[in-house]
Structure formats: C-alpha cells, structure tokens
Design an enzyme around this catalytic site. Structure first.
Site, PDB file in Angstrom:
ATOM      1  N   HIS A   1       0.848  -1.188   0.000  1.00  0.00           N
ATOM      2  CA  HIS A   1       0.000   0.000   0.000  1.00  0.00           C
ATOM      3  C   HIS A   1       0.881   1.234   0.000  1.00  0.00           C
ATOM      4  O   HIS A   1       1.940   1.226   0.633  1.00  0.00           O
ATOM      5  CB  HIS A   1      -0.914   0.025   1.235  1.00  0.00           C
ATOM      6  CG  HIS A   1      -2.069   0.953   1.059  1.00  0.00           C
ATOM      7  ND1 HIS A   1      -1.973   2.290   1.336  1.00  0.00           N
ATOM      8  CD2 HIS A   1      -3.323   0.734   0.591  1.00  0.00           C
ATOM      9  CE1 HIS A   1      -3.132   2.866   1.039  1.00  0.00           C
ATOM     10  NE2 HIS A   1      -3.966   1.938   0.595  1.00  0.00           N
TER      11      HIS A   1
ATOM     12  N   ASP B   1      -7.951  -5.585   0.281  1.00  0.00           N
ATOM     13  CA  ASP B   1      -8.526  -6.263  -0.881  1.00  0.00           C
ATOM     14  C   ASP B   1      -8.075  -7.699  -1.024  1.00  0.00           C
ATOM     15  O   ASP B   1      -8.706  -8.476  -1.746  1.00  0.00           O
ATOM     16  CB  ASP B   1      -8.230  -5.461  -2.153  1.00  0.00           C
ATOM     17  CG  ASP B   1      -9.110  -4.233  -2.186  1.00  0.00           C
ATOM     18  OD1 ASP B   1     -10.213  -4.314  -1.631  1.00  0.00           O
ATOM     19  OD2 ASP B   1      -8.694  -3.202  -2.717  1.00  0.00           O
TER      20      ASP B   1
HETATM   21  N1  CMC Z   1       4.102  -7.330  -5.146  1.00  0.00           N
HETATM   22  C1  CMC Z   1       5.441  -7.353  -5.343  1.00  0.00           C
HETATM   23  N2  CMC Z   1       6.240  -6.277  -5.215  1.00  0.00           N
HETATM   24  C2  CMC Z   1       5.643  -5.122  -4.895  1.00  0.00           C
HETATM   25  C3  CMC Z   1       4.253  -5.004  -4.675  1.00  0.00           C
HETATM   26  C4  CMC Z   1       3.475  -6.178  -4.796  1.00  0.00           C
HETATM   27  N3  CMC Z   1       2.153  -6.159  -4.608  1.00  0.00           N
HETATM   28  N4  CMC Z   1       3.934  -3.735  -4.347  1.00  0.00           N
HETATM   29  C5  CMC Z   1       5.092  -3.063  -4.371  1.00  0.00           C
HETATM   30  N5  CMC Z   1       6.124  -3.894  -4.687  1.00  0.00           N
HETATM   31  C6  CMC Z   1       7.554  -3.572  -4.753  1.00  0.00           C
HETATM   32  C7  CMC Z   1       7.894  -2.784  -6.012  1.00  0.00           C
HETATM   33  O1  CMC Z   1       8.269  -3.647  -7.056  1.00  0.00           O
HETATM   34  C8  CMC Z   1       9.051  -1.929  -5.505  1.00  0.00           C
HETATM   35  O2  CMC Z   1      10.179  -2.741  -5.413  1.00  0.00           O
HETATM   36  P1  CMC Z   1      11.657  -2.121  -5.761  1.00  0.00           P
HETATM   37  O3  CMC Z   1      11.894  -1.087  -4.699  1.00  0.00           O
HETATM   38  O4  CMC Z   1      12.579  -3.285  -5.700  1.00  0.00           O
HETATM   39  O5  CMC Z   1      11.526  -1.507  -7.135  1.00  0.00           O
HETATM   40  C9  CMC Z   1       8.631  -1.585  -4.072  1.00  0.00           C
HETATM   41  O6  CMC Z   1       7.802  -2.691  -3.654  1.00  0.00           O
HETATM   42  C10 CMC Z   1       7.880  -0.278  -3.928  1.00  0.00           C
HETATM   43  O7  CMC Z   1       6.802  -0.297  -4.857  1.00  0.00           O
HETATM   44  P2  CMC Z   1       6.044   0.991  -5.382  1.00  0.00           P
HETATM   45  O8  CMC Z   1       5.373   0.650  -6.679  1.00  0.00           O
HETATM   46  O9  CMC Z   1       6.985   2.156  -5.362  1.00  0.00           O
HETATM   47  O10 CMC Z   1       4.975   1.217  -4.255  1.00  0.00           O
HETATM   48  P3  CMC Z   1       3.749   2.192  -4.336  1.00  0.00           P
HETATM   49  O11 CMC Z   1       3.565   2.742  -2.988  1.00  0.00           O
HETATM   50  O12 CMC Z   1       3.894   3.170  -5.449  1.00  0.00           O
HETATM   51  O13 CMC Z   1       2.543   1.207  -4.745  1.00  0.00           O
HETATM   52  C11 CMC Z   1       0.659  -0.190  -4.647  1.00  0.00           C
HETATM   53  C12 CMC Z   1       1.508   0.854  -3.926  1.00  0.00           C
HETATM   54  C13 CMC Z   1      -0.599  -0.486  -3.824  1.00  0.00           C
HETATM   55  C14 CMC Z   1       0.204   0.370  -6.011  1.00  0.00           C
HETATM   56  C15 CMC Z   1       1.500  -1.473  -4.857  1.00  0.00           C
HETATM   57  O14 CMC Z   1       1.915  -2.001  -3.614  1.00  0.00           O
HETATM   58  C16 CMC Z   1       0.743  -2.543  -5.664  1.00  0.00           C
HETATM   59  O15 CMC Z   1       0.777  -2.507  -6.898  1.00  0.00           O
HETATM   60  N6  CMC Z   1       0.076  -3.519  -4.968  1.00  0.00           N
HETATM   61  C17 CMC Z   1      -0.725  -4.505  -5.642  1.00  0.00           C
HETATM   62  C18 CMC Z   1      -2.070  -3.929  -6.018  1.00  0.00           C
HETATM   63  C19 CMC Z   1      -2.971  -3.786  -4.819  1.00  0.00           C
HETATM   64  O16 CMC Z   1      -3.139  -4.707  -4.021  1.00  0.00           O
HETATM   65  N7  CMC Z   1      -3.638  -2.599  -4.721  1.00  0.00           N
HETATM   66  C20 CMC Z   1      -4.665  -2.357  -3.696  1.00  0.00           C
HETATM   67  C21 CMC Z   1      -4.282  -1.316  -2.700  1.00  0.00           C
HETATM   68  S1  CMC Z   1      -5.445  -1.314  -1.314  1.00  0.00           S
HETATM   69  C22 CMC Z   1      -6.922  -0.762  -2.005  1.00  0.00           C
HETATM   70  C23 CMC Z   1      -6.912   0.696  -2.304  1.00  0.00           C
HETATM   71  O17 CMC Z   1      -6.765   1.493  -1.356  1.00  0.00           O
HETATM   72  O18 CMC Z   1      -7.070   1.061  -3.490  1.00  0.00           O
END
Ligand code: CMC
Length: 440
Positions: A318, A376
C-alpha cells in the site's frame, strides 16, 4: 465560526517557517502548518513568486487540499473516519450510520438517522429510462464499464439537482448517488447474465437490499443470511473512505471545475477500476485462480520477485500503510468467520490465499519492502464466498466509496480556498524550433 472552518483556521495559523535557500543565495520563507493529526505541512505556494515549481511524481509528499474527513497514519496502521477508529465503526456501526458520519461529521441521533435512512431508501429506485439505457449495452459487458457510463449519464435524468453552488442541491444529489449506485450496479449485473433486473426492497437494510437485487429472481426470493449480510456491511464500511486516494483525488479534480456530481463520481469510478486501486480485489481472485494449486506458489513468488512482466502479488502493499492495513485486520477476521460459517475453510482458493499470506509475511523480499496483505486481499475472498461474481468485486468497492467521494466533493465546494486544480509539469520535450515548410 463553523467547526470545519474553525479547524482550518487553527491549522493555518503558522507558528513555524521553513527557509529555502535558492542557488543564487535568495532566501524564501515558507509557512508551516500543524494539522490536527499528522506531520507538519509546508506551504510552498510562495514559490510561484520566484517562478519555481515543486516536482513530486505520484504525489508522495504533497497535500493537495485540507480535509476533515479521514485520517490515516501509515506507520501506526491507523485509519480514522471523522476521528473514530475504523475497527470500532466496523464492530458497532451500520454502513448507513457510517455514511451519515462521513457526510455530516457526527454520528446521527436516532431522529437524524431515521430521516437520513428514509431519504436514502426513498431514492433507491431509478427511472425506467435508466433500465432501458442499461439494456443498450452488450450482454456480458463488464459492470464497471456500464456503471461509468450510466452514472455519468444520470445528469441527463436528474438535471434539477446539479446546481453545485447550492448546498441543498448538493445534499440531494449526494444522497441520490449513495442510494442509486447499488441499484445500478446490481441491474448491470443482472442484465449481463440475462436475468430480469430486481427492484430495490425498501424494507431491507442497505447490505441486505443489495444481496436481494443481486440474487433474488422473480421466481425466488433471496434467502437472508445474517453472517453474510454483516460481512457485506463490514466490507462497505471498510471501503467507505480513504483520504486523498487516486479515485477521490480524481473526483476532487473533476469537482474543481464545477462539473456536475454525476460526472465527478463517474470519473471516480473510472479511476477506481484500475488493478493498482479498486480493481485489486478482482485481480487477487484472478491471481489465486492462476496459481491454481498450493504447490505452484513458490514458482509464482519467484516470478513476482524477479519482476517478470511487471508481475506483483495482488492484494499486497500500500502506498500509505507501511506497517499493516488496519482494514485488512478486520477483514481477515471476517474472512475466517464467513468461510467457517459456509464450511468453506477447506476451499482450495482459500488455502492458496493463506499460504501466500504466510510466505509473504516471512519472506525477506516482502518484509524489506513492507508489503503486507491489504484489505482487498481478504475482501475478494469474502465476496467470492458470499457468491458475488468476480466481475462485481470492484463495483462493490464503488458502492462503498460513493459516500467518501460525495463527502469530499461536498467538502471541496465548502472550502474557502476552492479553486480549479491545475498541476504543472517538468517539461522534457523539444526546445523551441522552427517548422520548415511541409508543402509539396
Ligand atoms: N508485489 C510485489 N512487489 C511489490 C508489490 C506487490 N504487490 N507492491 C510493491 N512492490 C515492490 C515494487 O516492485 C518496488 O520494489 P523495488 O523497490 O525493488 O523496485 C517496491 O515494492 C515499492 O513499490 P512501489 O510501486 O513504489 O509502491 P507504491 O507505494 O507506489 O505502490 C501499490 C503501492 C498499492 C500500487 C503497490 O503495492 C501494488 O501494486 N500492490 C498490488 C495492487 C494492490 O493490491 N492494490 C490495492 C491497494 S489497497 C486498495 C486501495 O486502497 O485502493
């Protein structure tokens, strides 16, 4: 002075300043505000005087507005609606009470609640022209695609309630949306499977009515099950609002142009649909089905860690919660209750989910990046157990979040600092150049 204005005034009394020293030695004093909760905020608006912008892709360190609706502390894993912890609301309140709290700022008295419930219930029906409109879509159309179109088009049916500068008109359209979005969502689903649409039943509660519209047919009523109704009520409460997330920010940006409420909420639904946001619950189930067997998990995790084709563990991580998602804790308990109640705890998909949860909580890759199961991850499993088809998962998120969207939209219109949202950019395109003649 009204409470919300007073709180804004108090927060904006700058007691501290940050000083920015520019490369030419010029010093710029910027006021720092202390919010009711959370870290101090630097007001960078004076930068425009010296022709400078800030750069913050993804808005990781930018407060886009002031708001008194929801507070999140990502490090503590805390979520408050109008100051009340989400765990208490999930335990002690109904979804409609939570709606009243979010929109009006206080829990309702019994008399206030009676009027509110009556108003929402009275607006659950839609004109038959909306039903005709839904019938114009291809059968099998994704309910989210239908909802984006139909809710955006409500302005064509309810044009008398779209004076965004009038408080009574805003209240009316806000409540109409909370009431009609579930009806439109359920009708979109019924149409997609070729069944007759079911009209709302005003003697049912909010969650029970939705299950009735989804599962009853003209030949057979929906059999009420309190455990499932309570679980859905909890899903609605947990998803009702979440500060300035992508879809709420979309609604606010659309709202800042004085666009009508139906257009703004339709924009919010479109933004919610993405798998990184509300589409995650659907993506979780697809992922569990793709994994198929518990034995396939290690290979799948290997692919995620290697970042194969941008693969992520859906339902994990998240942007704000870097400890745990408090909604996930509540949903996890509900998930166990529902599966036990339905005798589904030996279900293959659920076993895969539990094993994924275990591995992710122990694996260095996920621990280091603070990737915990989010709400989720569990809500998708609960919805599946209730019998909700995967294509409706994000629609259910939209039903819950409608109250959050209309609350922020209404708050924005009352904000003394209301103005059109217009971000700037770091331009990286071509420099000025001359067009040589293209005439032949
Ligand atoms: N699985 C594997 N690796 C991940 C994931 C994941 N679900 N989420 C983040 N990472 C890794 C990403 O690859 C990165 O690694 P590195 O530093 O080596 O490049 C690191 O963690 C940071 O990721 P980020 O993309 O900078 O993180 P963010 O804060 O921008 O993204 C997120 C947040 C929710 C979009 C992301 O965690 C994600 O895509 N999760 C899966 C989708 C999901 O479950 N979304 C629902 C969120 S809760 C409902 C809502 O509020 O909408």
């Amino acid at each position: 002075m009204k409470k919300d204005l007073y709180q804004l005034y108090e927060a904006r009394k700058a007691k501290k300043h940050a000083t920015l020293i520019l490369p030419d030695g010029q010093k710029l004093e910027m006021p720092m505000y202390s919010p009711a909760l959370g870290p101090d905020v630097i007001d960078i608006s004076s930068l425009k005087k010296v022709d400078l912008f800030t750069y913050d892709p993804g808005f990781v360190a930018t407060a886009s507005c002031s708001s008194g609706v929801t507070y999140i502390d990502g490090d503590r894993g805390e979520l408050l609606y109008r100051g009340y912890p989400i765990e208490e609301l999930a335990k002690k309140a109904t979804f409609l009470q939570t709606c009243y709290l979010l929109y009006h700022g206080e829990m309702p008295t019994p008399a206030q609640f009676k009027t509110f419930k009556h108003t929402v219930t009275r607006h659950t029906m839609v004109t038959e022209r909306v039903v005709d409109f839904i019938k114009g879509f291809d059968t099998g159309a994704h309910p989210m695609a239908v909802m984006i179109a139909v809710i955006g088009a409500l302005a064509a049916f309810y044009h008398e309630w779209i004076d965004v500068k009038d408080q009574a008109s805003r209240n009316e359209s806000a409540l109409r949306l909370v009431a009609k979005v579930p009806t439109i969502a359920a009708m979109s689903y019924k149409y997609s499977i070729g069944q007759p649409v079911m009209y709302p039943q005003n003697n049912y509660g909010f969650a029970e009515n939705f299950l009735h519209m989804m599962f009853a047919t003209p030949c057979e009523p929906y059999k009420s099950d309190k455990v499932l109704i309570d679980a859905l009520n909890r899903i609605f409460i947990l998803h009702a609002d979440h500060e300035q997330n992508a879809s709420t920010s979309t609604v606010r940006l659309a709202g800042s142009t004085n666009a009508n409420p139906f257009a703004c909420i339709s924009a919010g639904i479109a933004s919610l649909w993405g798998p990184a946001h509300g589409g995650a619950n659907e993506a979780v189930l697809k992922m569990l089905e793709e994994i198929g067997e518990v034995e396939n998990i290690p290979e799948y995790i290997k692919g995620v860690k290697a970042g194969v084709a941008g693969k992520r563990l859906m339902g994990f991580g998240h942007r704000v919660y870097k400890n745990f998602d408090p909604r996930a804790n509540v949903m996890r308990d509900t998930c166990h209750q529902v599966l036990k109640h339905l005798k589904l705890h030996n279900d293959k998909t659920f076993k895969i989910a539990l094993e994924l949860e275990r591995i992710a909580l122990e694996d260095e890759y996920f621990i280091k990046r603070k990737l915990y199961p989010n709400v989720d991850f569990y809500s998708g499993i609960v919805l599946r157990a209730i019998g909700i088809p995967t294509s409706m998962f994000t629609a259910i998120f939209a039903i819950s979040r409608t109250i959050g969207w209309v609350t922020h939209w209404n708050e924005q219109h009352k904000d003394p600092e209301f103005r059109i949202g217009r971000p700037r950019q770091l331009y990286v395109g071509d420099k000025r150049r001359k067009l040589t003649s293209t005439k032949r």
